[in-house]
Scaffold this motif. Sequence first.
Motif, PDB file in Angstrom:
ATOM      1  N   LEU A 130       0.831  -1.202   0.000  1.00  9.38           N
ATOM      2  CA  LEU A 130       0.000   0.000   0.000  1.00  9.38           C
ATOM      3  C   LEU A 130       0.868   1.257   0.000  1.00  9.38           C
ATOM      4  N   SER A 131       1.840   1.344   0.925  1.00  8.10           N
ATOM      5  CA  SER A 131       2.687   2.528   0.975  1.00  8.10           C
ATOM      6  C   SER A 131       3.544   2.640  -0.286  1.00  8.10           C
ATOM      7  N   GLU A 132       3.996   1.508  -0.816  1.00  5.55           N
ATOM      8  CA  GLU A 132       4.766   1.534  -2.060  1.00  5.55           C
ATOM      9  C   GLU A 132       3.923   2.089  -3.204  1.00  5.55           C
ATOM     10  N   THR A 133       2.648   1.716  -3.212  1.00  9.23           N
ATOM     11  CA  THR A 133       1.742   2.209  -4.253  1.00  9.23           C
ATOM     12  C   THR A 133       1.535   3.709  -4.130  1.00  9.23           C
ATOM     13  N   VAL A 134       1.372   4.181  -2.893  1.00  9.41           N
ATOM     14  CA  VAL A 134       1.198   5.622  -2.663  1.00  9.41           C
ATOM     15  C   VAL A 134       2.427   6.387  -3.155  1.00  9.41           C
ATOM     16  N   ILE A 135       3.608   5.904  -2.795  1.00 11.34           N
ATOM     17  CA  ILE A 135       4.843   6.572  -3.215  1.00 11.34           C
ATOM     18  C   ILE A 135       4.980   6.565  -4.733  1.00 11.34           C
ATOM     19  N   GLU A 136       4.685   5.426  -5.338  1.00 10.30           N
ATOM     20  CA  GLU A 136       4.804   5.324  -6.801  1.00 10.30           C
ATOM     21  C   GLU A 136       3.849   6.279  -7.504  1.00 10.30           C
ATOM     22  N   MET A 137       2.622   6.386  -6.994  1.00 12.72           N
ATOM     23  CA  MET A 137       1.658   7.296  -7.605  1.00 12.72           C
ATOM     24  C   MET A 137       2.116   8.744  -7.472  1.00 12.72           C
ATOM     25  N   LEU A 138       2.639   9.090  -6.301  1.00 13.81           N
ATOM     26  CA  LEU A 138       3.092  10.462  -6.092  1.00 13.81           C
ATOM     27  C   LEU A 138       4.281  10.808  -6.980  1.00 13.81           C
ATOM     28  N   GLU A 139       5.201   9.873  -7.112  1.00 14.38           N
ATOM     29  CA  GLU A 139       6.417  10.161  -7.861  1.00 14.38           C
ATOM     30  C   GLU A 139       6.214  10.045  -9.372  1.00 14.38           C
ATOM     31  N   LYS A 140       5.688   8.925  -9.808  1.00 15.03           N
ATOM     32  CA  LYS A 140       5.603   8.668 -11.246  1.00 15.03           C
ATOM     33  C   LYS A 140       4.399   9.339 -11.898  1.00 15.03           C
ATOM     34  N   ASP A 141       3.263   9.304 -11.218  1.00 14.77           N
ATOM     35  CA  ASP A 141       2.040   9.834 -11.828  1.00 14.77           C
ATOM     36  C   ASP A 141       1.866  11.332 -11.596  1.00 14.77           C
ATOM     37  N   LEU A 142       2.267  11.813 -10.413  1.00 13.54           N
ATOM     38  CA  LEU A 142       2.012  13.213 -10.066  1.00 13.54           C
ATOM     39  C   LEU A 142       3.264  14.086 -10.075  1.00 13.54           C
ATOM     40  N   GLY A 143       4.440  13.483 -10.196  1.00 11.11           N
ATOM     41  CA  GLY A 143       5.653  14.268 -10.343  1.00 11.11           C
ATOM     42  C   GLY A 143       6.205  14.872  -9.076  1.00 11.11           C
ATOM     43  N   TYR A 144       5.959  14.266  -7.943  1.00 12.19           N
ATOM     44  CA  TYR A 144       6.474  14.773  -6.670  1.00 12.19           C
ATOM     45  C   TYR A 144       7.774  14.063  -6.281  1.00 12.19           C
ATOM     46  N   GLN A 145       8.595  14.734  -5.510  1.00 10.11           N
ATOM     47  CA  GLN A 145       9.668  14.083  -4.780  1.00 10.11           C
ATOM     48  C   GLN A 145       9.128  13.747  -3.395  1.00 10.11           C
ATOM     49  N   VAL A 146       9.359  12.540  -2.926  1.00 10.22           N
ATOM     50  CA  VAL A 146       8.698  12.059  -1.713  1.00 10.22           C
ATOM     51  C   VAL A 146       9.719  11.640  -0.662  1.00 10.22           C
ATOM     52  N   GLU A 147       9.477  12.073   0.562  1.00  6.50           N
ATOM     53  CA  GLU A 147      10.213  11.602   1.731  1.00  6.50           C
ATOM     54  C   GLU A 147       9.226  10.900   2.652  1.00  6.50           C
ATOM     55  N   VAL A 148       9.589   9.720   3.130  1.00  2.00           N
ATOM     56  CA  VAL A 148       8.724   8.943   4.022  1.00  2.00           C
ATOM     57  C   VAL A 148       9.528   8.542   5.248  1.00  2.00           C
ATOM     58  N   GLY A 149       8.937   8.695   6.389  1.00  2.90           N
ATOM     59  CA  GLY A 149       9.613   8.282   7.614  1.00  2.90           C
ATOM     60  C   GLY A 149       8.650   8.173   8.774  1.00  2.90           C
TER      61      GLY A 149
END
Length: 444
Positions: A159-178
């Motif tokens: 689930l979290s991997e999917t969220v990160i992938e959508m943010l980065e690849k689909d929406l063009g964001y740089q993402v930090e998770v912690g």
Amino acid sequence: MKYSVAEFFSGCGGFSRGFTNSGRFNAVLGNDVKPEALRTFEFNHRQDDVTPNIILDDIRQIPFQKIDDALLDRGINPDDLDCLIGGPPCQGFSQLRRSEELENGIVKFRGYSKLAEDPRNDLVLSFLAVAEHLRPKFLVIENVPQMLNHGFNGRLGHLSETVIEMLEKDLGYQVEVGILTAANYGVPQLRERAIFIASRIGSINFPKATHADPQTISPQTPDLLPWTTVADAINDLPSPSDAKEILGGKELDQYIRGKESTFSSLMRTSKTFPFNHITRAYKSSVLDIIAEMRPGQTWATESGRMREKYGAVINSYARKTGLSDKVARKELERLGIINPSFFKDYYWSAYTRLAWNLPSLTITANANFLGSGRFTHPEESRGITMREAARLQSFDDDFRFITSKTDDLCTARIGIGMDMIGEAVPPLLAQAIATEIAAKLDNH
């Protein structure tokens, strides 16, 4: 300069309170499905530079045009929103309490078991759909740490991997998770939360910790302060009233003199004594249990101590009466000399007392039920009040929890109030995140 922030799944507004308390943001929109929580959100933002529009509706049912109109009414074009924040409900990511353990004072989760697909998980995807539409410069998602391991499409952590992938690849964001611990940012609570920060204007870092476990502070870490304790947070609050709002709105001399701390001074933002300093009435069976509890101890420790104490009483009574130990115990229970509750194996922090010299454990929506966790006052035979729970979450005293759908004067429905408080993002943690984002926006 102040930037704009919109909050979905706002609850009472702890997340946006931290953003506005930073002095760098105006809350322009709030959304939730709980009317009392959204009324509280609106009430506590009423004197901001910009008062937010509110939308009482399920995020899955809100037309994008309605969101656009609400933002435009506050002078924000959809593409100009600076920050979108929210914590999609975490029930779909939570585990059974029996799998919780304590590690270095912080609750950890072990033995993660697969959960059935939960329809509440689509709230995360609905939040991302709003983000895709609005294209804010920053997006912040807050949730329980278990979200990072939660199963999706048959795989743990997907689930979290999917969220990160959508943010980065689909929406063009740089993402930090912690995972951030609230106590490391001045909150008097060992609360861990998973934080996603997504940026469209370059890389972003998590805020640096300002506090730490005092046992780990050294000359090499001179900038860190020791964790804020329960005593720092609530020691200046007097004994409360039961069930009725008696102290709220009275003169400030209701605070206990000489008990003020740096933290409580920071919290005293109200011109009168704060509202919501109310506790519920508890059954005598509950009071009999907590009367025996010592601050900061686990249920296993305290029940073991009481069983040993009772064992001597049972043996003595059995010898005196000629009864077997089993029958003697039953007779002593009937006479009220022995409390049978201490022979039960409850959840490890059930009925336990807060420790004055430590941060609290996580304050949850069930904080008015003493069997659900460590929510008992360190000394008095009662549970913590809404105001004490709010202090432990770092809500300042001017923040009022409205517990009615229609009446701003209603502040005494403890179940509703505790639900809001326990589900909120601690404002001091949110403020640290907001300050970091504002600095990035300044540079941009």
